[in-house]
Design a protein around this motif. Structure first.
Motif, short mmCIF file in Angstrom:
data_model
loop_
_atom_site.label_atom_id
_atom_site.label_comp_id
_atom_site.label_asym_id
_atom_site.label_seq_id
_atom_site.Cartn_x
_atom_site.Cartn_y
_atom_site.Cartn_z
N PHE A 1 0.88 -1.14 -0.01
CA PHE A 1 0.18 0.04 0.01
C PHE A 1 0.83 1.39 0.03
O PHE A 1 0.54 2.24 -0.47
N GLU A 2 1.92 1.38 0.87
CA GLU A 2 2.77 2.40 0.61
C GLU A 2 3.45 2.35 -0.72
O GLU A 2 3.53 3.64 -1.09
N LEU A 3 3.67 1.51 -1.28
CA LEU A 3 4.31 1.58 -2.62
C LEU A 3 3.31 2.20 -3.47
O LEU A 3 3.67 3.08 -4.35
N ALA A 4 2.11 1.72 -3.45
CA ALA A 4 1.09 2.35 -4.34
C ALA A 4 0.62 3.75 -4.11
O ALA A 4 0.52 4.51 -5.13
N ASP A 5 0.94 4.17 -3.03
CA ASP A 5 0.70 5.48 -2.62
C ASP A 5 1.70 6.29 -3.14
O ASP A 5 1.69 7.46 -3.76
N ASP A 6 3.10 5.77 -3.01
CA ASP A 6 4.19 6.68 -3.46
C ASP A 6 3.95 6.61 -5.02
O ASP A 6 4.31 7.74 -5.86
N TYR A 7 3.60 5.63 -5.55
CA TYR A 7 3.67 5.68 -7.16
C TYR A 7 2.38 6.53 -7.51
O TYR A 7 2.64 7.47 -8.47
N LEU A 8 1.15 6.72 -6.86
CA LEU A 8 0.32 7.62 -7.15
C LEU A 8 0.61 8.95 -7.01
O LEU A 8 0.03 9.88 -7.84
N ALA A 9 1.43 9.25 -5.97
CA ALA A 9 1.76 10.45 -5.69
C ALA A 9 2.96 10.92 -6.83
O ALA A 9 2.87 12.58 -7.27
N ARG A 10 3.65 10.15 -7.63
CA ARG A 10 4.34 10.68 -8.61
C ARG A 10 3.84 10.55 -10.05
O ARG A 10 4.37 10.90 -11.00
N ALA A 11 2.59 9.95 -10.28
CA ALA A 11 2.10 9.83 -11.43
C ALA A 11 1.30 10.88 -11.84
O ALA A 11 0.76 11.61 -11.05
N ASP A 12 1.27 10.78 -13.16
CA ASP A 12 0.24 12.07 -13.67
C ASP A 12 -0.75 11.06 -14.50
O ASP A 12 -1.33 9.80 -14.28
N TRP A 13 -2.01 11.82 -15.04
CA TRP A 13 -3.02 11.37 -15.75
C TRP A 13 -2.68 10.27 -16.95
O TRP A 13 -3.36 9.39 -16.97
N ARG A 14 -1.31 10.39 -17.32
CA ARG A 14 -1.09 9.48 -18.56
C ARG A 14 -0.66 8.04 -17.99
O ARG A 14 -0.90 7.02 -18.36
N ASP A 15 -0.11 8.18 -16.72
CA ASP A 15 0.47 7.00 -16.02
C ASP A 15 -1.00 6.36 -15.48
O ASP A 15 -1.23 5.08 -15.54
N ILE A 16 -1.78 6.95 -14.97
CA ILE A 16 -3.27 6.33 -14.65
C ILE A 16 -3.85 5.88 -15.94
O ILE A 16 -4.37 4.83 -15.91
N ALA A 17 -4.06 6.39 -16.96
CA ALA A 17 -4.59 6.02 -18.01
C ALA A 17 -4.08 4.60 -18.71
O ALA A 17 -4.63 3.70 -18.84
N LEU A 18 -2.55 4.47 -18.58
CA LEU A 18 -1.83 3.39 -18.85
C LEU A 18 -2.46 2.31 -18.12
O LEU A 18 -2.62 1.05 -18.39
N LEU A 19 -2.37 2.51 -16.94
CA LEU A 19 -2.80 1.39 -15.70
C LEU A 19 -4.29 1.03 -16.14
O LEU A 19 -4.50 -0.28 -15.87
N LYS A 20 -5.03 1.99 -16.44
CA LYS A 20 -6.64 1.38 -16.60
C LYS A 20 -6.59 0.77 -17.83
O LYS A 20 -7.27 -0.23 -17.73
N PHE A 21 -5.67 0.94 -18.85
CA PHE A 21 -6.09 0.37 -20.13
C PHE A 21 -5.37 -1.14 -19.93
O PHE A 21 -5.70 -2.13 -20.44
N CYS A 22 -4.29 -1.18 -18.99
CA CYS A 22 -3.68 -2.31 -18.64
C CYS A 22 -4.75 -3.39 -18.01
O CYS A 22 -4.84 -4.59 -18.32
#
Length: 89
Positions: A9-30
């Motif tokens: 969960f800490e890793l996920a929080d850290d990832y999301l803190a550094r992510a932008d909308w493009r990263d989230i879009a890629l995650l959703k497509f994946c």
């Protein structure tokens, strides 16, 4: 085991803190592609149950997501109105 989950969960929080909308879009497509692959791998007789389950999950997650989006839109409108008032004075 609990320590590993907490660390995940800490890793996920850290990832999301550094992510932008493009990263989230890629995650959703994946994840969508993974869902399709899982869905097409199911036997035909399981498709209806999987579709019902996916529909329930979609509704259960879409509502809070859209509630947050509508709240952000409301905040932005309120900020814009305050800015317009300040500029008019």
């Amino acid at each position: 085991m609990a320590c590993r989950i907490h660390s995940l969960f800490e890793l996920a929080d850290d990832y999301l803190a550094r992510a932008d909308w493009r990263d989230i879009a890629l995650l959703k497509f994946c994840l969508a592609a993974l869902g399709v692959l899982i869905g097409i791998s199911l036997p035909k007789e399981k498709h209806k149950g999987a579709a019902l389950c996916a529909g329930a999950v979609f509704i259960a997650t879409y509502i809070p997501l859209m509630k947050k989006v509508v709240g952000i839109i409301g905040e932005r409108r309120a900020e814009a109105q305050l800015l317009e008032r300040d500029m008019a004075e």
